[in-house]
Scaffold this active site. Structure first.
Site, PDB file in Angstrom:
ATOM      1  N   SER A 118       7.310   2.087  13.144  1.00  8.75           N
ATOM      2  CA  SER A 118       8.241   3.264  13.243  1.00  8.75           C
ATOM      3  C   SER A 118       9.056   2.836  14.568  1.00  8.75           C
ATOM      4  O   SER A 118       8.599   2.461  15.607  1.00  8.75           O
ATOM      5  CB  SER A 118       7.602   4.541  12.886  1.00  8.75           C
ATOM      6  OG  SER A 118       8.380   5.622  13.705  1.00  8.75           O
ATOM      7  N   TYR A 142       0.705  10.139  16.184  1.00  8.18           N
ATOM      8  CA  TYR A 142       1.295   9.638  15.295  1.00  8.18           C
ATOM      9  C   TYR A 142       2.080   8.416  15.923  1.00  8.18           C
ATOM     10  O   TYR A 142       1.954   7.288  15.800  1.00  8.18           O
ATOM     11  CB  TYR A 142       2.607  10.231  14.491  1.00  8.18           C
ATOM     12  CG  TYR A 142       3.502   9.425  13.753  1.00  8.18           C
ATOM     13  CD1 TYR A 142       3.031   9.121  12.523  1.00  8.18           C
ATOM     14  CD2 TYR A 142       4.672   9.265  14.489  1.00  8.18           C
ATOM     15  CE1 TYR A 142       4.145   8.261  11.787  1.00  8.18           C
ATOM     16  CE2 TYR A 142       5.543   8.497  13.502  1.00  8.18           C
ATOM     17  CZ  TYR A 142       5.393   7.844  12.436  1.00  8.18           C
ATOM     18  OH  TYR A 142       5.984   7.026  11.604  1.00  8.18           O
ATOM     19  N   GLY A 168       8.468   7.105  -1.637  1.00 10.53           N
ATOM     20  CA  GLY A 168       9.308   6.706  -0.242  1.00 10.53           C
ATOM     21  C   GLY A 168       9.729   5.349  -0.182  1.00 10.53           C
ATOM     22  O   GLY A 168      10.089   4.685  -1.063  1.00 10.53           O
ATOM     23  N   ILE A 169       9.442   4.774   1.025  1.00 12.27           N
ATOM     24  CA  ILE A 169       9.684   3.434   1.465  1.00 12.27           C
ATOM     25  C   ILE A 169       8.873   2.552   0.672  1.00 12.27           C
ATOM     26  O   ILE A 169       9.462   1.410   0.213  1.00 12.27           O
ATOM     27  CB  ILE A 169       9.555   3.367   3.101  1.00 12.27           C
ATOM     28  CG1 ILE A 169      10.515   4.191   3.782  1.00 12.27           C
ATOM     29  CG2 ILE A 169       9.755   1.940   3.456  1.00 12.27           C
ATOM     30  CD1 ILE A 169      10.437   4.116   5.444  1.00 12.27           C
ATOM     31  N   THR A 200       0.775  -1.375  -0.053  1.00 13.93           N
ATOM     32  CA  THR A 200      -0.154   0.025  -0.053  1.00 13.93           C
ATOM     33  C   THR A 200       0.814   1.187  -0.013  1.00 13.93           C
ATOM     34  O   THR A 200       1.946   1.219   0.628  1.00 13.93           O
ATOM     35  CB  THR A 200      -1.043  -0.016   1.261  1.00 13.93           C
ATOM     36  OG1 THR A 200      -0.285   0.090   2.248  1.00 13.93           O
ATOM     37  CG2 THR A 200      -1.867  -1.083   0.984  1.00 13.93           C
ATOM     38  N   SER A 209       2.499   2.627  -2.514  1.00 12.43           N
ATOM     39  CA  SER A 209       3.871   2.423  -2.754  1.00 12.43           C
ATOM     40  C   SER A 209       4.274   3.192  -4.168  1.00 12.43           C
ATOM     41  O   SER A 209       5.010   2.784  -4.989  1.00 12.43           O
ATOM     42  CB  SER A 209       3.988   0.814  -3.246  1.00 12.43           C
ATOM     43  OG  SER A 209       2.632   0.509  -4.121  1.00 12.43           O
ATOM     44  N   THR A 210       3.795   4.326  -4.410  1.00 11.49           N
ATOM     45  CA  THR A 210       3.944   5.250  -5.164  1.00 11.49           C
ATOM     46  C   THR A 210       5.383   6.473  -4.936  1.00 11.49           C
ATOM     47  O   THR A 210       5.733   7.021  -5.816  1.00 11.49           O
ATOM     48  CB  THR A 210       3.198   6.097  -5.732  1.00 11.49           C
ATOM     49  OG1 THR A 210       2.348   6.986  -4.614  1.00 11.49           O
ATOM     50  CG2 THR A 210       1.902   5.289  -6.285  1.00 11.49           C
TER      51      THR A 210
END
Length: 262
Positions: free
Chosen positions: A141, A154, A18-19, A13, A15-16
């Site tokens: 994280s 967050y 960054g990581i 998800t 996935s366009t």
């Protein structure tokens, strides 16, 4: 090393960029068919082009869906009812003073960071158990175990991901399905690079990053931001059949920033 991912179908998800984009590249390089997911066809096509440029043999599928919503989850599961690997990478972060935070801010980050993974895992864990194989990974994280006071909402969602992942892993006992959480540290994504540069606009980026690590991430043992590819390659290993003994784990890839033996 052959990670035995040929013929595996993986959904990453968000996935366009960054990581997530790096995980998609890493999985594709190992022979998996990767479902590239974004909220717009433009972002998905751009990511497809980037992955194909890096890995000409990549096998890719397109998925335009906002998995922060129930409607987006329905699109995802209807278009791809059976997958082998689910990477719950979708997530947002922002700096908000707790005493001034609103219910709307808390609800929004819960919908994106938690409910997206809850809905998708609830659907795909069922199918994985039925086929007695599969991998689910929550991208959490280091803030899950090292909460940031400027990002209390967050950090709370990242801790919840750890708990959720462990709860789901208990449902896999005696099967070939695993559920794990990865805890990356501060990573050199475009957004983080921009944030660091804005903190020290008078410095060249390399010097700004060094100063940021010294002043803001002083416990890091590697003394630098983590390359997204380092996290992606670790996620790809955990996605593979070779990681079958790793289940119900919260795995830190934080550069040693968390001072803990657990």
């Amino acid at each position: 090393m052959n990670l035995q991912l040929t013929n595996k179908l993986a959904l990453v998800t968000a996935s366009t960029g960054g990581i997530g984009l790096e995980i998609a590249k890493s999985l594709a390089a190992e022979g998996a068919t990767v479902i590239v997911n974004g909220r717009s066809s433009t972002s998905v096509e751009r990511a497809i082009e980037a992955i194909t440029a890096a890995i000409p043999t990549a096998k890719l599928e397109r998925l335009v869906a906002d998995n922060a919503t129930a409607e987006g989850n329905d699109i995802t599961t209807q278009q791809f009812p059976n997958i082998d690997i689910l990477i719950n990478n979708l997530g947002i972060y922002e700096s908000v003073e707790f005493l001034k935070s609103t219910d709307e801010q808390w609800q929004h980050i819960m919908d994106v960071n938690i409910m997206s993974g809850v809905r998708l895992s609830r659907f795909y864990l069922n199918t994985m158990l039925a086929q007695d194989s599969g991998r689910i990974i929550f991208m959490s994280s280091e803030s899950a175990v090292n909460p940031a006071p400027e990002m209390a909402h967050y950090s709370a969602t990242k801790t919840m991901q750890m708990s959720l992942s462990r709860s789901l892993s208990e449902l896999t006992k005696g099967t070939q399905v695993t559920v794990n959480t990865l805890l990356p540290g501060s990573t050199q994504t475009e957004g983080v690079k921009e944030f660091v540069q804005n903190l020290f606009p008078e410095l060249a980026y390399e010097e700004a990053e060094r100063k940021f690590m010294e002043e803001n991430r002083s416990t890091s043992l590697i003394g630098r931001l983590i390359n997204p590819k380092e996290i992606a390659d670790f996620a790809t290993f955990i996605s593979s059949p070779l990681s079958s003994a790793i289940n119900g784990a919260a795995l830190r890839i934080d550069g040693g920033i968390v001072r803990s033996v657990f």
